[in-house]
Scaffold this motif. Structure first.
Motif, PDB file in Angstrom:
ATOM      1  N   CYS A 126       5.753  -9.874  -5.830  1.00  0.00           N
ATOM      2  CA  CYS A 126       4.259 -10.255  -6.234  1.00  0.00           C
ATOM      3  C   CYS A 126       4.688 -10.221  -7.814  1.00  0.00           C
ATOM      4  O   CYS A 126       5.209  -9.604  -8.467  1.00  0.00           O
ATOM      5  CB  CYS A 126       3.263  -9.210  -6.046  1.00  0.00           C
ATOM      6  N   CYS A 129       1.700  -7.430  -9.323  1.00  0.00           N
ATOM      7  CA  CYS A 129       1.801  -5.821  -8.990  1.00  0.00           C
ATOM      8  C   CYS A 129       3.173  -5.563  -8.587  1.00  0.00           C
ATOM      9  O   CYS A 129       3.366  -4.223  -8.455  1.00  0.00           O
ATOM     10  CB  CYS A 129       0.573  -5.676  -8.009  1.00  0.00           C
ATOM     11  N   CYS A 146      -0.104 -12.346  -2.482  1.00  0.00           N
ATOM     12  CA  CYS A 146       0.178 -10.969  -2.166  1.00  0.00           C
ATOM     13  C   CYS A 146      -0.821 -10.165  -1.539  1.00  0.00           C
ATOM     14  O   CYS A 146      -2.091 -10.329  -1.939  1.00  0.00           O
ATOM     15  CB  CYS A 146       0.305 -10.168  -3.619  1.00  0.00           C
ATOM     16  N   CYS A 149      -2.942  -7.681  -4.047  1.00  0.00           N
ATOM     17  CA  CYS A 149      -3.603  -7.696  -5.304  1.00  0.00           C
ATOM     18  C   CYS A 149      -4.169  -9.495  -5.166  1.00  0.00           C
ATOM     19  O   CYS A 149      -4.748 -10.026  -6.074  1.00  0.00           O
ATOM     20  CB  CYS A 149      -2.934  -7.526  -6.424  1.00  0.00           C
TER      21      CYS A 149
HETATM   22 ZN    ZN Z   1       0.372  -8.065  -5.880  1.00  0.00          ZN
END
Ligand code: ZN
Ligand code: ADP
Length: 210
Positions: A126, A129, A146, A149
């Motif tokens: 990702c 994050c 992701c 997030c």
């Molecule tokens: Zn993420």
């Protein structure tokens, strides 16, 4: 216990480090993570090392050695640590010995080149994050997004096919000689990487008990 995890890029050192962390309650020190954090934070060091990582080359020894020295001096490393991704050259191994830390065991995760290529080309991370996925082994629920997030997952630049081959070459030339170095110190414990992560972890745990 002071440990080193040795192995090719993509051999799964990070996963083994996590498992050992949990079991022994000692911190994992990953030079890859330290370097990526420096790049993301845009520090002077980060700017200086970015091009090496993107090309699959090693960051200069003196830079990485200084990072590790600083990290190992912190309080939480006093009761033991796991080095993941360091040392990667003979000069780094010698520098570590000269820091005066005693290494108890070097766990060498063995995985074939063809398997490494398969694993790395499927790896996704990702961009926001940092959560990691694999298109075959650990896919996100929606491809390219992701789970944690909702931001896009990407192929890390150093996981692109040409870079992977370059990194493997660097591993064979510069890091593999460390096996002999630690063999001579009677500290080398080879672990055959298994298809199932849990099986590799079980083999690693046996080495820790040996
Ligand atoms: Zn993420
Ligand atoms: P890998 O997925 O290859 O195990 P890491 O996350 O450990 O990669 O490291 C990513 C990149 O950071 C490496 O390709 C290299 O450029 C740099 N790096 C990490 N550790 C070292 C080290 N000990 N010496 C030199 N460069 C390093």
């Amino acid at each position: 216990m002071n440990l080193i995890l040795l192995g090719a890029p993509g051999a799964g050192k990070g996963t083994q480090a996590e498992a050992i962390c949990d079991k022994l309650q000692i911190p994992a020190v990953s030079t890859g993570n330290i370097i990526r954090a420096a790049i993301k934070a845009g520090t002077e060091t980060g700017k200086a090392v970015q091009r090496y990582t993107e090309q699959g080359q090693l960051v200069p020894d003196e830079v990485v050695i200084a990072m590790v020295k600083e990290r190992l001096a912190q309080e939480d490393c006093k009761g033991g640590f796991i080095l993941d991704g360091f040392p990667r050259t003979l000069a780094q191994a010698v520098a570590l010995d000269e820091m005066g830390v005693t290494i108890d065991k070097v766990i060498d995760i063995e995985v074939s080149d063809s398997e490494i290529i398969r694993r790395m080309s499927g790896r996704r991370v990702c961009g926001s994050c940092g959560a990691t996925y694999h298109i075959e082994y650990k896919p996100s629920q929606t491809e390219g997004v992701c789970d944690k997030c909702g931001e896009p997952t990407i192929l890390r630049k150093d996981d692109e096919p040409d870079t992977v081959l370059e990194r493997l070459q660097v591993y064979h030339n510069q890091t593999e000689p460390l096996k002999e170095y630690y063999e001579k110190q009677n500290k080398l414990y080879p672990v055959q990487g298994q298809e199932e992560v849990q099986d590799t972890i079980a083999l690693t745990m046996k080495v820790l008990e040996a």
